[in-house]
Enzyme design. Structure first.
Site, PDB file in Angstrom:
ATOM      1  CE1 TYR A  10     -74.018 -53.381  30.953  1.00  0.00           C
ATOM      2  CE2 TYR A  10     -72.444 -52.800  29.249  1.00  0.00           C
ATOM      3  CZ  TYR A  10     -72.734 -53.431  30.442  1.00  0.00           C
ATOM      4  OH  TYR A  10     -71.752 -54.116  31.102  1.00  0.00           O
ATOM      5  NE  ARG A  36     -74.753 -59.892  25.776  1.00  0.00           N
ATOM      6  CZ  ARG A  36     -73.421 -59.901  25.902  1.00  0.00           C
ATOM      7  NH1 ARG A  36     -72.803 -60.965  26.376  1.00  0.00           N
ATOM      8  NH2 ARG A  36     -72.705 -58.851  25.542  1.00  0.00           N
ATOM      9  NE  ARG A  40     -85.340 -42.234  43.417  1.00  0.00           N
ATOM     10  CZ  ARG A  40     -85.700 -42.974  44.462  1.00  0.00           C
ATOM     11  NH1 ARG A  40     -86.806 -42.697  45.117  1.00  0.00           N
ATOM     12  NH2 ARG A  40     -84.947 -43.980  44.845  1.00  0.00           N
ATOM     13  CE  LYS A  48     -72.822 -56.078  27.843  1.00  0.00           C
ATOM     14  NZ  LYS A  48     -71.721 -56.279  28.772  1.00  0.00           N
ATOM     15  CD  GLU A  88     -69.618 -63.041  34.690  1.00  0.00           C
ATOM     16  OE1 GLU A  88     -69.504 -63.065  33.454  1.00  0.00           O
ATOM     17  OE2 GLU A  88     -70.648 -62.652  35.260  1.00  0.00           O
ATOM     18  CG  LEU A 112     -73.143 -61.134  30.149  1.00  0.00           C
ATOM     19  CD1 LEU A 112     -74.575 -60.666  30.334  1.00  0.00           C
ATOM     20  CD2 LEU A 112     -72.283 -59.996  29.657  1.00  0.00           C
TER      21      LEU A 112
HETATM   22  N1  PMP Z   1     -69.066 -60.925  31.968  1.00  0.00           N
HETATM   23  C1  PMP Z   1     -69.261 -59.658  32.366  1.00  0.00           C
HETATM   24  C2  PMP Z   1     -69.685 -59.410  33.777  1.00  0.00           C
HETATM   25  C3  PMP Z   1     -69.075 -58.604  31.457  1.00  0.00           C
HETATM   26  O1  PMP Z   1     -69.291 -57.330  31.843  1.00  0.00           O
HETATM   27  C4  PMP Z   1     -68.642 -58.890  30.140  1.00  0.00           C
HETATM   28  C5  PMP Z   1     -68.351 -57.787  29.164  1.00  0.00           C
HETATM   29  N2  PMP Z   1     -69.483 -57.080  28.815  1.00  0.00           N
HETATM   30  C6  PMP Z   1     -68.449 -60.228  29.772  1.00  0.00           C
HETATM   31  C7  PMP Z   1     -68.671 -61.220  30.713  1.00  0.00           C
HETATM   32  C8  PMP Z   1     -68.021 -60.596  28.375  1.00  0.00           C
HETATM   33  O2  PMP Z   1     -69.093 -60.468  27.470  1.00  0.00           O
HETATM   34  P1  PMP Z   1     -68.840 -60.174  25.930  1.00  0.00           P
HETATM   35  O3  PMP Z   1     -67.897 -61.240  25.439  1.00  0.00           O
HETATM   36  O4  PMP Z   1     -70.184 -60.287  25.330  1.00  0.00           O
HETATM   37  O5  PMP Z   1     -68.243 -58.819  25.839  1.00  0.00           O
END
Ligand code: PMP
Length: 282
Positions: A31, A50, A98, A145, A177, A201
């Site tokens: 997503y 991405r 499934r 993602k 993060e 991410l």
């Molecule tokens: N890390 C994670 C785990 C996230 O879910 C997000 C938000 N989607 C981010 C970092 C930040 O990414 P972005 O700046 O692309 O929203």
């Protein structure tokens, strides 16, 4: 409101998803969330790149190309008369009986997308928010993602229960993060954030921030840092599409710096705002 199901723009109440959709059953999909400012999609190109990379990493073929996706975004903004908000888009590996194995080529991935009105979190950006630290219990492909967000959901709920805005995650003491954001510390005028490896991410906001630092001679490093660095940082902030540059003024109940957003965080906020203004006037 109008939503997108594959290439059809329909009323939200008309949208139907199969109970055997693989996104629903396995979290088998990816997503994106794209921010809309003044009716303009912010860094849409980067988000779509991405999106396609995430799909590739889970060996899923996107049902539409990037140009078509850009058109869908424009249509959603227009049809819903969206000024300030976001677009959520996801693609799952399709709907079929499934079975863990990938479906055959006859089963097409399912795209859904919709808009939401959101205001900039101005009060929080101005005063900062609280965060807590918790263990990063996610898998080893956090660069994707993916729809599988259960560890993130659990961490965010834990934060909420401690009256915190965000949970900052660590793996064996290394800060990775936030549960839905990237995390940064500032020490002696230098910004440090975890390198873009499989453990985080690579946020689009993160990439914008790194560029802004480089363009403005602000010292920045993509390096590992640890829990003690976090606790003793001069400033802490997190970043995401909806949170932008969000100051963290309290960590696990302890004030960071003087308990107010620090000067370098504020500087980055104003540079980020300039970047938003640039996009609006395009
Ligand atoms: N890390 C994670 C785990 C996230 O879910 C997000 C938000 N989607 C981010 C970092 C930040 O990414 P972005 O700046 O692309 O929203």
């Amino acid at each position: 409101a109008k939503v997108l199901v594959n290439d059809q723009l329909i009323e939200r109440t008309e949208a139907v998803i199969d109970i055997e959709d693989r996104g629903y059953q396995f979290g088998d999909g990816v997503y994106e969330v794209i921010r809309i400012y003044d009716g303009m999609a912010f860094t849409a190109d980067e988000h779509l790149d991405r999106f396609f990379h995430s799909a590739e990493k889970i060996k899923m073929e996107m049902p539409f190309d990037k140009q078509q996706m850009l058109q869908f975004i424009e249509q959603l903004i227009k049809e819903n008369n969206l000024q300030d908000g976001s677009i959520y888009m996801q693609v799952t590996r399709g709907a079929t009986a499934r079975n863990h194995l990938f479906p055959g080529k006859d089963i097409k991935p399912v795209l859904t997308a919709y808009t939401k009105e959101v205001a900039r979190p101005e009060e929080k950006l101005e005063n900062g928010v609280k965060a807590m630290v918790t263990e990063d219990i996610r898998w080893l492909r956090c660069d994707i993602k993916s729809l599988n967000l259960l560890p993130n959901v659990l961490a965010k709920q834990e934060a909420k229960e401690q009256d915190c805005y965000e949970a900052i995650l660590h793996r064996n003491g290394t800060v990775t993060e936030g549960s839905s954001s990237n995390a940064y510390i500032i020490k002696d005028g230098k910004i440090i954030t975890h390198p873009a490896t499989n453990l985080i991410l690579n946020g689009i906001t993160r990439q914008v921030i790194l560029q802004l630092c480089q363009a403005n001679q602000i010292p920045v490093a993509e390096e590992e840092f640890h829990l003690d660095d976090l606790k003793t940082a001069d400033e802490i902030f997190v970043s995401s599409t909806t949170s932008e540059v969000m100051p963290i003024v309290q960590l696990d109940g302890q004030s960071i710096g003087d308990g107010k957003p620090g000067p370098l965080t504020k500087k980055l906020q104003s540079l980020f705002l300039e970047k938003i203004e640039e996009v609006k006037t395009q």
